[in-house]
Design a protein around this motif. Structure first.
Motif, mmCIF file in Angstrom:
data_model
loop_
_atom_site.group_PDB
_atom_site.id
_atom_site.type_symbol
_atom_site.label_atom_id
_atom_site.label_comp_id
_atom_site.label_asym_id
_atom_site.label_seq_id
_atom_site.Cartn_x
_atom_site.Cartn_y
_atom_site.Cartn_z
ATOM 1 N N ALA A 1 0.837 -1.212 0.000
ATOM 2 C CA ALA A 1 0.000 0.000 0.000
ATOM 3 C C ALA A 1 0.870 1.260 0.000
ATOM 4 O O ALA A 1 0.587 2.226 -0.720
ATOM 5 C CB ALA A 1 -0.917 -0.009 1.213
ATOM 6 N N TYR A 2 1.954 1.243 0.784
ATOM 7 C CA TYR A 2 2.858 2.389 0.845
ATOM 8 C C TYR A 2 3.504 2.644 -0.518
ATOM 9 O O TYR A 2 3.565 3.781 -0.985
ATOM 10 C CB TYR A 2 3.938 2.150 1.903
ATOM 11 C CG TYR A 2 5.013 3.207 1.917
ATOM 12 C CD1 TYR A 2 4.802 4.437 2.506
ATOM 13 C CD2 TYR A 2 6.239 2.989 1.297
ATOM 14 C CE1 TYR A 2 5.774 5.421 2.509
ATOM 15 C CE2 TYR A 2 7.223 3.953 1.282
ATOM 16 C CZ TYR A 2 6.985 5.177 1.896
ATOM 17 O OH TYR A 2 7.950 6.148 1.871
ATOM 18 N N ASN A 3 4.009 1.590 -1.165
ATOM 19 C CA ASN A 3 4.643 1.738 -2.477
ATOM 20 C C ASN A 3 3.665 2.273 -3.511
ATOM 21 O O ASN A 3 4.017 3.120 -4.325
ATOM 22 C CB ASN A 3 5.222 0.405 -2.946
ATOM 23 C CG ASN A 3 6.494 0.041 -2.212
ATOM 24 O OD1 ASN A 3 7.061 0.859 -1.500
ATOM 25 N ND2 ASN A 3 6.934 -1.193 -2.372
ATOM 26 N N LYS B 1 1.687 9.360 -5.821
ATOM 27 C CA LYS B 1 2.098 10.710 -5.437
ATOM 28 C C LYS B 1 3.139 11.241 -6.419
ATOM 29 O O LYS B 1 3.086 12.387 -6.852
ATOM 30 C CB LYS B 1 2.672 10.674 -4.019
ATOM 31 C CG LYS B 1 2.871 12.002 -3.391
ATOM 32 C CD LYS B 1 3.334 11.809 -1.953
ATOM 33 C CE LYS B 1 3.417 13.103 -1.208
ATOM 34 N NZ LYS B 1 3.881 12.903 0.158
ATOM 35 N N ASN B 2 4.107 10.394 -6.794
ATOM 36 C CA ASN B 2 5.139 10.793 -7.757
ATOM 37 C C ASN B 2 4.535 11.052 -9.129
ATOM 38 O O ASN B 2 4.962 11.956 -9.836
ATOM 39 C CB ASN B 2 6.228 9.731 -7.857
ATOM 40 C CG ASN B 2 7.116 9.687 -6.639
ATOM 41 O OD1 ASN B 2 7.125 10.623 -5.843
ATOM 42 N ND2 ASN B 2 7.852 8.603 -6.463
ATOM 43 N N ALA C 1 2.925 14.441 -9.084
ATOM 44 C CA ALA C 1 3.931 15.514 -9.033
ATOM 45 C C ALA C 1 4.528 15.774 -10.414
ATOM 46 O O ALA C 1 4.843 16.919 -10.743
ATOM 47 C CB ALA C 1 5.030 15.148 -8.042
ATOM 48 N N THR C 2 4.683 14.736 -11.229
ATOM 49 C CA THR C 2 5.282 14.906 -12.556
ATOM 50 C C THR C 2 4.244 15.312 -13.603
ATOM 51 O O THR C 2 4.600 15.796 -14.665
ATOM 52 C CB THR C 2 5.982 13.626 -13.033
ATOM 53 O OG1 THR C 2 5.044 12.551 -13.013
ATOM 54 C CG2 THR C 2 7.173 13.301 -12.154
ATOM 55 N N ALA C 3 2.964 15.123 -13.305
ATOM 56 C CA ALA C 3 1.899 15.456 -14.274
ATOM 57 C C ALA C 3 1.641 16.940 -14.338
ATOM 58 O O ALA C 3 1.999 17.736 -13.580
ATOM 59 C CB ALA C 3 0.612 14.718 -13.906
#
Length: 115
Positions: A101-103, A109-110, A113-115
């Motif tokens: 779940a964390y991964n 989230k990453n 951030a890149t979108a």
């Protein structure tokens, strides 16, 4: 047959050309798929410094692969990595549901951030 979630980190020798590095990644990803595994995420980190020299090398090409597979696959996978002269080190970790779940959360989230 029960499957488990795993994370594989491999450090390849830094002398590999870009195409060879991609080929080595594909080789192990295909091996996982051919033996009943399913790839969740691939993350080539590229060239990084090592904490300590391995075989007189101070850098290595890192690759992280998250997958789920039958438990029997891990022994076969480790045998393949031990036989491959391009692999300097490898580590397979079993992930519990919280790590998975964390991964996933971190990847999403990453991506935002890149979108």
């Amino acid at each position: 047959m029960a499957t488990q979630n795993y994370e594989l980190m491999v450090i390849f020798t830094p002398v590999l050309a870009e195409d060879d590095f991609k080929g080595a990644q594909k080789k192990f990803a295909d091996f996982i798929k051919e033996n009943g595994g399913e790839i969740a995420h691939l993350n080539p980190w590229g060239l990084r410094s090592l904490a300590y020299p391995i075989e007189k090398k101070t850098t290595g090409l890192y690759w992280v692969c998250e997958f789920n597979a039958p438990t029997e696959l891990i022994a076969k996978l480790e045998l393949q990595m031990n036989r491959d002269e391009n692999v300097m080190r490898h580590m397979v970790n079993k992930l519990d549901k919280h790590a998975v779940a964390y991964n996933l959360k971190k990847r999403n989230k990453n991506a935002e951030a890149t979108a």
